[in-house]
Structure formats: C-alpha cells, structure tokens
Design a protein around this motif. Structure first.
Motif, PDB file in Angstrom:
ATOM      1  N   LEU A 282       0.884  -1.818  -0.260  1.00  0.00           N
ATOM      2  CA  LEU A 282       0.282   0.232   0.302  1.00  0.00           C
ATOM      3  C   LEU A 282       0.720   1.570  -0.322  1.00  0.00           C
ATOM      4  O   LEU A 282       1.568   1.216   0.690  1.00  0.00           O
ATOM      5  CB  LEU A 282      -0.456  -0.005   1.398  1.00  0.00           C
ATOM      6  CG  LEU A 282      -1.792  -1.270   1.409  1.00  0.00           C
ATOM      7  CD1 LEU A 282      -2.665  -0.827   2.556  1.00  0.00           C
ATOM      8  CD2 LEU A 282      -2.790  -1.654   0.326  1.00  0.00           C
ATOM      9  N   TRP A 283       0.501   1.935  -0.666  1.00  0.00           N
ATOM     10  CA  TRP A 283       1.443   3.393  -1.204  1.00  0.00           C
ATOM     11  C   TRP A 283       0.647   4.366  -0.356  1.00  0.00           C
ATOM     12  O   TRP A 283      -0.294   4.530  -0.528  1.00  0.00           O
ATOM     13  CB  TRP A 283       0.975   3.884  -2.695  1.00  0.00           C
ATOM     14  CG  TRP A 283       2.332   2.303  -3.012  1.00  0.00           C
ATOM     15  CD1 TRP A 283       2.044   1.801  -3.920  1.00  0.00           C
ATOM     16  CD2 TRP A 283       3.637   2.314  -3.795  1.00  0.00           C
ATOM     17  NE1 TRP A 283       2.698   0.685  -4.791  1.00  0.00           N
ATOM     18  CE2 TRP A 283       4.010   1.324  -4.264  1.00  0.00           C
ATOM     19  CE3 TRP A 283       5.075   3.279  -3.033  1.00  0.00           C
ATOM     20  CZ2 TRP A 283       5.330   0.442  -4.892  1.00  0.00           C
ATOM     21  CZ3 TRP A 283       6.151   2.587  -3.715  1.00  0.00           C
ATOM     22  CH2 TRP A 283       6.583   1.351  -3.942  1.00  0.00           C
ATOM     23  N   ASP A 285       0.517   8.560   1.739  1.00  0.00           N
ATOM     24  CA  ASP A 285       1.268   9.518   0.946  1.00  0.00           C
ATOM     25  C   ASP A 285       1.933  10.427   2.962  1.00  0.00           C
ATOM     26  O   ASP A 285       1.729   9.254   3.459  1.00  0.00           O
ATOM     27  CB  ASP A 285      -0.143  10.715   0.853  1.00  0.00           C
ATOM     28  CG  ASP A 285      -1.701  10.738   2.105  1.00  0.00           C
ATOM     29  OD1 ASP A 285      -0.534  10.654   3.278  1.00  0.00           O
ATOM     30  OD2 ASP A 285      -2.371  11.137   1.724  1.00  0.00           O
ATOM     31  N   ILE A 305      -2.475   6.257  -1.578  1.00  0.00           N
ATOM     32  CA  ILE A 305      -2.291   7.227  -3.450  1.00  0.00           C
ATOM     33  C   ILE A 305      -2.329   5.339  -3.962  1.00  0.00           C
ATOM     34  O   ILE A 305      -1.824   5.904  -5.620  1.00  0.00           O
ATOM     35  CB  ILE A 305      -1.405   7.723  -3.044  1.00  0.00           C
ATOM     36  CG1 ILE A 305       0.229   7.414  -2.951  1.00  0.00           C
ATOM     37  CG2 ILE A 305      -1.464   8.926  -2.370  1.00  0.00           C
ATOM     38  CD1 ILE A 305       1.366   7.980  -2.844  1.00  0.00           C
ATOM     39  N   GLY A 306      -2.210   4.655  -3.886  1.00  0.00           N
ATOM     40  CA  GLY A 306      -1.349   3.406  -4.495  1.00  0.00           C
ATOM     41  C   GLY A 306      -1.481   1.681  -4.080  1.00  0.00           C
ATOM     42  O   GLY A 306      -1.677   1.946  -2.694  1.00  0.00           O
ATOM     43  N   VAL A 307      -2.255   1.057  -4.714  1.00  0.00           N
ATOM     44  CA  VAL A 307      -2.018  -0.889  -4.432  1.00  0.00           C
ATOM     45  C   VAL A 307      -1.334  -1.055  -5.892  1.00  0.00           C
ATOM     46  O   VAL A 307      -1.510  -1.308  -6.419  1.00  0.00           O
ATOM     47  CB  VAL A 307      -3.712  -0.450  -4.309  1.00  0.00           C
ATOM     48  CG1 VAL A 307      -4.046  -2.313  -3.815  1.00  0.00           C
ATOM     49  CG2 VAL A 307      -4.713   0.444  -3.645  1.00  0.00           C
ATOM     50  N   ASP A 308      -0.473  -1.988  -4.717  1.00  0.00           N
ATOM     51  CA  ASP A 308       0.128  -3.324  -5.675  1.00  0.00           C
ATOM     52  C   ASP A 308      -0.148  -4.990  -5.056  1.00  0.00           C
ATOM     53  O   ASP A 308       0.133  -5.034  -3.539  1.00  0.00           O
ATOM     54  CB  ASP A 308       1.730  -2.679  -5.964  1.00  0.00           C
ATOM     55  CG  ASP A 308       2.350  -3.368  -6.727  1.00  0.00           C
ATOM     56  OD1 ASP A 308       1.866  -4.084  -7.756  1.00  0.00           O
ATOM     57  OD2 ASP A 308       3.058  -4.224  -6.271  1.00  0.00           O
ATOM     58  N   GLN A 324       9.253   5.302  -1.347  1.00  0.00           N
ATOM     59  CA  GLN A 324       9.876   4.235  -1.672  1.00  0.00           C
ATOM     60  C   GLN A 324      10.315   3.184  -0.922  1.00  0.00           C
ATOM     61  O   GLN A 324      11.427   2.329  -0.528  1.00  0.00           O
ATOM     62  CB  GLN A 324      10.240   3.952  -3.211  1.00  0.00           C
ATOM     63  CG  GLN A 324       9.836   4.183  -4.028  1.00  0.00           C
ATOM     64  CD  GLN A 324      10.573   4.405  -5.417  1.00  0.00           C
ATOM     65  OE1 GLN A 324      10.097   2.849  -5.925  1.00  0.00           O
ATOM     66  NE2 GLN A 324      10.074   5.277  -6.215  1.00  0.00           N
ATOM     67  N   PRO A 340      -9.017  -0.089  -4.771  1.00  0.00           N
ATOM     68  CA  PRO A 340      -9.119   1.111  -5.818  1.00  0.00           C
ATOM     69  C   PRO A 340     -10.136   2.611  -5.659  1.00  0.00           C
ATOM     70  O   PRO A 340      -9.774   3.483  -5.863  1.00  0.00           O
ATOM     71  CB  PRO A 340      -9.108   0.441  -7.284  1.00  0.00           C
ATOM     72  CG  PRO A 340      -8.181  -0.950  -6.917  1.00  0.00           C
ATOM     73  CD  PRO A 340      -8.769  -1.462  -5.310  1.00  0.00           C
ATOM     74  N   ILE A 343      -9.801   3.949  -2.125  1.00  0.00           N
ATOM     75  CA  ILE A 343      -8.421   5.189  -1.950  1.00  0.00           C
ATOM     76  C   ILE A 343      -8.708   6.385  -2.439  1.00  0.00           C
ATOM     77  O   ILE A 343      -8.566   7.134  -3.204  1.00  0.00           O
ATOM     78  CB  ILE A 343      -7.012   4.145  -2.718  1.00  0.00           C
ATOM     79  CG1 ILE A 343      -7.215   4.547  -4.347  1.00  0.00           C
ATOM     80  CG2 ILE A 343      -6.844   2.936  -2.108  1.00  0.00           C
ATOM     81  CD1 ILE A 343      -5.980   4.127  -4.428  1.00  0.00           C
TER      82      ILE A 343
END
Length: 371
Positions: A282-283, A285, A305-308, A324, A340, A343
């Motif tokens: 999970l990215w 902020d 701000i992002g998911v992977d 990172q 998605p 977020i």
C-alpha cells in the motif's frame, strides 16, 4: 563493559549462530577441529547454567566433498542434494562433539513456513521449550533439502534473529570469519573497527559486503540486518569471530555489540514485522506515513495513494512511503480488488459498510521512524 555485553555475559538463554566459512572448507568439507572448538565454548557456557540454541550453517558445505563438488553449487537442486548429504554429516559431528561433555543434541530443521504461519510458529516454540527443559542443545538449520526459492529464509543470520525472539532469548551471538563490524573492507588495512552500535547513525555510510568464502549466503551485510532486527525487538546482539567463541560466550568483550530496544517486542508484533510474508504493498502519502509511524495510528483509505500485489483481507502487506521506503507492515482489512475505489477518500465519503480502517493500529508494526 557496556550494558549489552554485560547482558550477554549474564544471559540465561542465548542463541548462537555460526557461519559456513567458520566450519567448512570447499575442498575438505567439515573442519572437525573448528567445530570442536566451538562446541568447547558452548559446553563451557552451558555448564555455567545458560540454555543455548545453536543455529548452524554448513550443511551444504559439508556435503560438497562427499559428492566431489569443488564449490558451492549455484542451482537449487544441487544445493538441496548437497544439504541432504551434509546435514547428516553435520548432525553426526555435533552429536559426537557435544557427547564429549555428555550433552544431547536435538536437530531442528526449519523452513520459512515454520515462522510465517502462526500455528507453525507456536509449534516451534513448544518444541524448543521442551528440548531446553530436557537439557538438550537444539541445533537449528534451514531445511535446505526441501526449501524453494520462494520460501527460503535467504540466510541463517535472519533465521537466528527469528529464533532468538521465538524462544525468548536474552541475547544473540553471531559468529563468522570476521572479528567485528568495520566501516569498510577490513582486508584493506585502512578501516575502523566499530565496537558498539548504539543507533542507526552508527551504521550510516558503512560499506559491508557478502561472504567471500563462496561457502555461505550471508556475510557482514546479513549479520548487520539480523542484528538490527533482533536489537529492535529488544534482544542484545554481539557479532564476533568464531575463533573468539570462548570470549564471546564468556565476558563478551570482543566483536561489535548492538544496543537493543528497552522493551521486548510482543511475539505477534515481531511475527508481523519480521517473519510473516508480505502479499502486497500500500503506497502512502506523507500524512499517512506520519500518522502510522510517528503516532501509531490506524491506516485509513484517505492516506493511500496506490495499491500493488495480490492479497485478500487478512493478509500481511507492506506500507510504503512516497520515497519508496517500507515504513510499516500490517494486516489489511480489504481485498486488493476492493481498494482502488476507496483510496484517497475520507471515511464520510464511503458507504457505511466500508467505513473501517484499512489497517488497524493493533495489526500494524512501524519498521522505521521518519526523521
């Protein structure tokens, strides 16, 4: 003597890890004289009332000569074959050597699954506890004969740190072919020996390499990583040369000592932070990183701000900063397919059934504080 060295010298339960290069040679396999010297030092400490778990590399190295292999193989199948032969030789050598002191050895072979899965983790705890209560010396190695690239610990230094927390050890001693941590390659002759590591700043700018013997997978890099893991969990750590084992297990006045956290990390939080496998990322902020790491708050959808990855609710995921850097790990409350559309949105913007923490504070472990 520093507080760390005094703690190791007085510890009632220790984990001792020895590397392949300290026990084996590529041409001759096991060096019995070196192994006996190590056992002499351990037996002396046991005689003084300390329970010791020995994490020993060397199974693959011990299997090279019997299989007429001139160097450590690079392919996994041959490594497994060498380990299969070498584990028998290594266990037999330890049984004979400890037998000189009427000490019984118990072999414990672990894979990553044995500490990643909570049920296996607890089973391993019970096994170690009973072996130690019966007066045996557990000898631990990664189960190289069945491990695959996906589930390997990677090196026995990390394994030793995990075992130290698992058994409630009061100290971890990492033995190798190098007598301490240096600020560069000690073979160059122009490096500085570091005797105490009291904070992360003591490690800044260091150049530490991997094993040069060709027999192991570790090196000083893996030892420093393992020492940091154990110390952060509240376990005193000492790095020293195997030939200094008697001093390391005596007054601990050799090598490099790592100052430990003042409180012992609870077992679940340690498992979550360092043992469990991550299924995604999970990215976050900047605001979410501050909330999670500095204030130990739950992670909300608004700060993502992002998911992977490929994970489901209940899996462990890494929490990553805008730079990172993995700053925390936690148990995610949503499937990857659900996130998605959530977020970046505040709780009041979400449907009632989705107004919950993405990662609850009770299921979250910060790994690095932001400066």
């Amino acid at each position: 003597m520093s507080e760390v060295r005094d703690a190791i010298a007085r510890a009632g339960r220790l984990v001792v890890k020895v590397g392949s290069s300290a026990l084996t040679t590529a041409g001759s396999g096991l060096d019995v004289a070196r192994l006996d010297a190590l056992v002499d030092a351990i037996a002396d400490r046991v005689a003084r009332g300390t329970q010791i778990v020995l994490v020993s590399s060397g199974a693959i190295g011990a299997g090279l000569a019997p299989l007429s292999l001139g160097a450590r193989p690079k392919d996994l199948a041959t490594q497994q074959a060498a380990a299969s032969v070498g584990q028998l030789a290594l266990a037999h050598a330890y049984a004979e050597s400890f037998g000189r002191y009427s000490l019984t050895v118990g072999q414990v072979l672990l894979t990553a699954n044995d500490v990643v899965h909570r049920a296996h983790y607890r089973n391993a705890q019970r096994t170690f506890s009973r072996l130690l209560a019966l007066g045996a010396v557990p000898v631990v190695n990664e189960n190289d004969t069945v491990a695959t690239e996906e589930i390997r610990f990677g090196d026995n230094d990390r394994l030793a740190a995990l075992v130290a927390h698992l058994i409630g050890a009061e100290g971890l001693v990492l033995l190798s072919d190098v007598d301490a941590l240096y600020d560069g390659d000690p073979r160059s002759g122009s490096t500085r020996k570091i005797t105490e590591v009291t904070s992360e700043s003591d490690l800044e700018g260091l150049s530490v390499g991997r094993s040069s013997s060709g027999l192991g997978t570790g090196g000083m890099m893996s030892k420093v990583a393992a020492a940091r893991t154990a110390a952060a969990a509240g376990i005193p750590v000492l790095i020293a040369a195997a030939e200094q084992a008697r001093s390391a297990l005596g007054d601990a006045d050799v090598g490099t000592a790592f100052t430990h956290a003042s409180t012992r990390m609870p077992a679940r939080r340690f498992w979550l932070g360092y043992a469990a496998g991550s299924r995604g990322r999970l990215w976050l902020d900047d605001g979410a990183v501050t909330a999670v790491v500095r204030h130990r708050r739950s992670l909300l959808a608004a700060g993502i701000i992002g998911v992977d990855g490929d994970f489901q609710a209940g899996d462990v995921v890494d929490l990553v900063s805008p730079e990172q850097v993995v700053v925390a790990r936690g148990v995610v409350a949503f499937d990857v397919t659900e996130l998605p559309e959530l977020i970046g949105r505040s709780s009041h913007e979400l449907p009632p059934e989705q107004r919950r923490e993405v990662v609850h504070a009770d299921d979250l472990v910060p790994l690095r504080r932001r400066r």
